[in-house]
Enzyme design. Sequence first.
Site, PDB file in Angstrom:
ATOM      1  N   GLY A 124      -5.172  11.275   1.325  1.00  6.78           N
ATOM      2  CA  GLY A 124      -6.271  10.429   1.452  1.00  6.78           C
ATOM      3  C   GLY A 124      -6.255   9.406   0.059  1.00  6.78           C
ATOM      4  O   GLY A 124      -6.802   9.731  -0.983  1.00  6.78           O
ATOM      5  N   GLU A 127      -9.745   3.783   1.512  1.00 15.06           N
ATOM      6  CA  GLU A 127     -11.222   3.748   1.658  1.00 15.06           C
ATOM      7  C   GLU A 127     -11.953   2.950   2.288  1.00 15.06           C
ATOM      8  O   GLU A 127     -11.291   1.843   2.717  1.00 15.06           O
ATOM      9  CB  GLU A 127     -11.689   3.890   0.022  1.00 15.06           C
ATOM     10  CG  GLU A 127     -11.328   5.185  -0.975  1.00 15.06           C
ATOM     11  CD  GLU A 127     -11.407   4.823  -2.405  1.00 15.06           C
ATOM     12  OE1 GLU A 127     -12.005   3.900  -2.566  1.00 15.06           O
ATOM     13  OE2 GLU A 127     -10.853   5.371  -3.207  1.00 15.06           O
ATOM     14  N   PRO A 128     -13.244   3.230   2.705  1.00 14.40           N
ATOM     15  CA  PRO A 128     -13.754   2.114   3.518  1.00 14.40           C
ATOM     16  C   PRO A 128     -13.892   0.599   2.721  1.00 14.40           C
ATOM     17  O   PRO A 128     -13.579  -0.628   3.228  1.00 14.40           O
ATOM     18  CB  PRO A 128     -15.333   2.730   3.483  1.00 14.40           C
ATOM     19  CG  PRO A 128     -15.090   4.029   3.464  1.00 14.40           C
ATOM     20  CD  PRO A 128     -14.150   4.321   2.512  1.00 14.40           C
ATOM     21  N   GLY A 131      -8.240  -1.017   0.601  1.00 18.80           N
ATOM     22  CA  GLY A 131      -7.137  -0.537   1.416  1.00 18.80           C
ATOM     23  C   GLY A 131      -5.917  -0.926   0.646  1.00 18.80           C
ATOM     24  O   GLY A 131      -5.372  -0.373  -0.124  1.00 18.80           O
ATOM     25  N   SER A 132      -5.649  -2.205   0.919  1.00 22.32           N
ATOM     26  CA  SER A 132      -4.186  -2.711   0.325  1.00 22.32           C
ATOM     27  C   SER A 132      -4.349  -2.585  -1.321  1.00 22.32           C
ATOM     28  O   SER A 132      -3.374  -2.238  -1.976  1.00 22.32           O
ATOM     29  CB  SER A 132      -3.925  -4.386   0.530  1.00 22.32           C
ATOM     30  OG  SER A 132      -3.913  -4.480   1.954  1.00 22.32           O
ATOM     31  N   ILE A 157      -7.792   8.305   7.625  1.00 20.96           N
ATOM     32  CA  ILE A 157      -6.997   9.611   7.249  1.00 20.96           C
ATOM     33  C   ILE A 157      -6.319  10.214   8.423  1.00 20.96           C
ATOM     34  O   ILE A 157      -7.035  10.935   9.021  1.00 20.96           O
ATOM     35  CB  ILE A 157      -7.770  10.532   6.311  1.00 20.96           C
ATOM     36  CG1 ILE A 157      -8.512   9.527   5.080  1.00 20.96           C
ATOM     37  CG2 ILE A 157      -6.872  11.434   5.690  1.00 20.96           C
ATOM     38  CD1 ILE A 157      -7.448   8.714   4.139  1.00 20.96           C
ATOM     39  N   GLY A 340       4.048  -6.580  35.421  1.00 18.78           N
ATOM     40  CA  GLY A 340       2.733  -6.047  35.575  1.00 18.78           C
ATOM     41  C   GLY A 340       2.538  -4.460  35.597  1.00 18.78           C
ATOM     42  O   GLY A 340       1.613  -3.942  34.951  1.00 18.78           O
ATOM     43  N   GLU A 363       0.446   2.640   5.643  1.00 23.71           N
ATOM     44  CA  GLU A 363       1.579   2.637   4.245  1.00 23.71           C
ATOM     45  C   GLU A 363       1.913   1.162   3.737  1.00 23.71           C
ATOM     46  O   GLU A 363       3.070   0.823   3.293  1.00 23.71           O
ATOM     47  CB  GLU A 363       2.778   3.420   4.679  1.00 23.71           C
ATOM     48  CG  GLU A 363       2.039   4.791   5.349  1.00 23.71           C
ATOM     49  CD  GLU A 363       3.325   5.947   5.194  1.00 23.71           C
ATOM     50  OE1 GLU A 363       4.271   5.725   4.286  1.00 23.71           O
ATOM     51  OE2 GLU A 363       3.130   7.127   5.800  1.00 23.71           O
TER      52      GLU A 363
HETATM   53  P1  FAD Z   1      -6.897  -4.909   4.219  1.00 20.54           P
HETATM   54  O1  FAD Z   1      -6.244  -4.190   2.434  1.00 20.54           O
HETATM   55  O2  FAD Z   1      -8.309  -5.237   3.779  1.00 20.54           O
HETATM   56  O3  FAD Z   1      -6.064  -6.009   4.142  1.00 20.54           O
HETATM   57  C1  FAD Z   1      -6.515  -7.165   5.391  1.00 20.54           C
HETATM   58  C2  FAD Z   1      -5.582  -8.266   5.356  1.00 20.54           C
HETATM   59  O4  FAD Z   1      -5.325  -8.859   4.123  1.00 20.54           O
HETATM   60  C3  FAD Z   1      -3.719  -7.582   5.758  1.00 20.54           C
HETATM   61  O5  FAD Z   1      -3.481  -8.354   6.805  1.00 20.54           O
HETATM   62  C4  FAD Z   1      -3.579  -7.317   4.669  1.00 20.54           C
HETATM   63  O6  FAD Z   1      -2.106  -7.749   4.535  1.00 20.54           O
HETATM   64  C5  FAD Z   1      -4.236  -8.829   3.760  1.00 20.54           C
HETATM   65  N1  FAD Z   1      -3.966  -8.805   2.344  1.00 20.54           N
HETATM   66  C6  FAD Z   1      -4.726  -7.875   1.378  1.00 20.54           C
HETATM   67  N2  FAD Z   1      -4.308  -8.036   0.203  1.00 20.54           N
HETATM   68  C7  FAD Z   1      -3.282  -8.962   0.199  1.00 20.54           C
HETATM   69  C8  FAD Z   1      -2.694  -9.538  -0.787  1.00 20.54           C
HETATM   70  N3  FAD Z   1      -2.519  -9.292  -2.141  1.00 20.54           N
HETATM   71  N4  FAD Z   1      -1.685 -10.719  -0.389  1.00 20.54           N
HETATM   72  C9  FAD Z   1      -1.741 -11.086   0.957  1.00 20.54           C
HETATM   73  N5  FAD Z   1      -2.220 -10.571   1.993  1.00 20.54           N
HETATM   74  C10 FAD Z   1      -3.111  -9.434   1.620  1.00 20.54           C
HETATM   75  N6  FAD Z   1      -4.522   5.614   4.784  1.00 20.54           N
HETATM   76  C11 FAD Z   1      -4.356   6.784   4.122  1.00 20.54           C
HETATM   77  O7  FAD Z   1      -4.698   6.771   2.871  1.00 20.54           O
HETATM   78  N7  FAD Z   1      -4.068   7.760   4.661  1.00 20.54           N
HETATM   79  C12 FAD Z   1      -3.678   7.945   5.910  1.00 20.54           C
HETATM   80  O8  FAD Z   1      -3.033   8.798   6.616  1.00 20.54           O
HETATM   81  C13 FAD Z   1      -3.731   6.744   6.769  1.00 20.54           C
HETATM   82  N8  FAD Z   1      -3.704   6.641   8.048  1.00 20.54           N
HETATM   83  C14 FAD Z   1      -4.076   5.552   8.869  1.00 20.54           C
HETATM   84  C15 FAD Z   1      -3.881   5.659  10.318  1.00 20.54           C
HETATM   85  C16 FAD Z   1      -4.380   4.662  11.062  1.00 20.54           C
HETATM   86  C17 FAD Z   1      -4.347   4.645  12.538  1.00 20.54           C
HETATM   87  C18 FAD Z   1      -4.634   3.172  10.373  1.00 20.54           C
HETATM   88  C19 FAD Z   1      -5.264   2.128  11.226  1.00 20.54           C
HETATM   89  C20 FAD Z   1      -4.913   3.228   8.986  1.00 20.54           C
HETATM   90  C21 FAD Z   1      -4.556   4.416   8.190  1.00 20.54           C
HETATM   91  N9  FAD Z   1      -4.496   4.364   6.806  1.00 20.54           N
HETATM   92  C22 FAD Z   1      -4.356   5.554   6.063  1.00 20.54           C
HETATM   93  C23 FAD Z   1      -5.069   3.071   6.099  1.00 20.54           C
HETATM   94  C24 FAD Z   1      -3.982   2.050   6.069  1.00 20.54           C
HETATM   95  O9  FAD Z   1      -3.013   2.454   4.974  1.00 20.54           O
HETATM   96  C25 FAD Z   1      -4.684   0.773   5.553  1.00 20.54           C
HETATM   97  O10 FAD Z   1      -5.456   0.462   6.855  1.00 20.54           O
HETATM   98  C26 FAD Z   1      -3.993  -0.290   5.134  1.00 20.54           C
HETATM   99  O11 FAD Z   1      -3.441   0.032   4.040  1.00 20.54           O
HETATM  100  C27 FAD Z   1      -4.684  -1.777   5.032  1.00 20.54           C
HETATM  101  O12 FAD Z   1      -5.802  -1.716   4.285  1.00 20.54           O
HETATM  102  P2  FAD Z   1      -7.161  -2.240   5.087  1.00 20.54           P
HETATM  103  O13 FAD Z   1      -7.126  -1.753   6.355  1.00 20.54           O
HETATM  104  O14 FAD Z   1      -8.140  -1.879   4.187  1.00 20.54           O
HETATM  105  O15 FAD Z   1      -6.772  -3.810   5.024  1.00 20.54           O
END
Ligand code: FAD
Length: 383
Positions: A124, A127-128, A131-132, A157, A340, A363
Amino acid sequence: MNLELSEEQNAVRQLARDFVDREIAPHVVEWDRAESVDRGIVKKLGEVGFLGLTIDEEYGGSGGDHLAYCLVTEELGRGDSSVRGIVSVSLGLVAKTIASWGNEEQKRKWLPGLTSGEYVGCFGLTEPGTGSDAGNLAPKAVRDGDSYVIDGAKMFITNGTWADVVLLFARTGPEPGHRGVSAFLVPTDTPGLTRRTVHGKLGLRGQATAELVLEGVRVPASAMLGPEGKGFSVAMSALAKGRMSVAAGCVGIAQAALDAAVTYAGQREQFGKPIAQHQLVQELISDIAVDVDAARLLTWRVADLIDRGQPFTTESSKAKLFASEAAVRAANNALQVFGGYGYIDEYPVGKLLRDARVMTLYEGTSQIQKLVIGRALTGISAF
Ligand code: FAD
């Protein structure tokens, strides 16, 4: 690096191939349509030792090196990425992190169950709202006597609704950014922890992806994994190895795309001959094949570095970046070979493409991997 597999590595690879063909392949379409793999697969993965790879036998593990782990992960990815993800998270991100950072009590408490498949683990971090930029996570864990009380939410998660334990990251200190973050092992039946399935995913439909909400979740102080304030290091060390596992899963997707494309191209006839005789179809197939080999070699290099105790973080990001983009390209090229028929789920390639797409996101997105690699090369952080 010696590219010849040992007898043991060949044996584990064959075991995984047989397992995939017997226990996974016959159900892939059904599980994808039902939006759930059969939960019984977890026990079977445990019985055959795939949930205990690289973990000491003392804690219920099945030993083996990281190349063996990659070989199994690759085969599972060839079969069904939803199943591969269960292993990559429960073993790769949770059990292996407990093995690296846990004290004796934590190892004895969680590892035998996680490696046998009695327990499922989830990770975990996301979070909502975060992410990155994971170091800026929001949930707070406040010390209260011998306990911590945790409030916050986690999003996307993997294994979330199935899990018995969540490796959870929350803020314990006032320090800004990643310095105030700690890691906790939270049993999912702790009062105040609720889970909601995330529906409507493009791919990995068989996987139990969840949103977690924590309201006054009380855990003993002994649930902290690693030192207080070192949670971000715990998370990053887990992801550095985890990215190798994702890369190996991507090699499996690309290999499945190649196998399917070659077989179909030999059977399907257009213009009076098998489409495999058309040069542009051969181009599609050879592009897939080069992606498979390149992705596999980058991934095996990471395993080799880990097994030799060498630094591997940048190489893991390179492998994950390349293999995930290669898997998308390979599945897309295979879909083109199918015409197709590639667009309907009676044939395997559409699912491969849907499953591959998320590999460039989780990841660490492809952009984040490039920042990790760029930082290593220039010495300058561009985050
Ligand atoms: P954001 O961080 O909002 O990014 C949006 C866009 O902005 C992306 O294109 C990104 O590359 C870009 N961006 C952001 N910052 C920068 C920067 N500094 N420079 C350039 N570009 C940038 N998470 C967990 O913790 N545990 C899990 O088990 C897990 N499983 C998952 C399973 C699925 C099916 C999915 C879809 C996601 C999962 N995740 C999990 C979350 C996943 O790791 C995140 O979705 C991911 O890290 C991206 O975060 P975000 O979706 O908030 O996108």
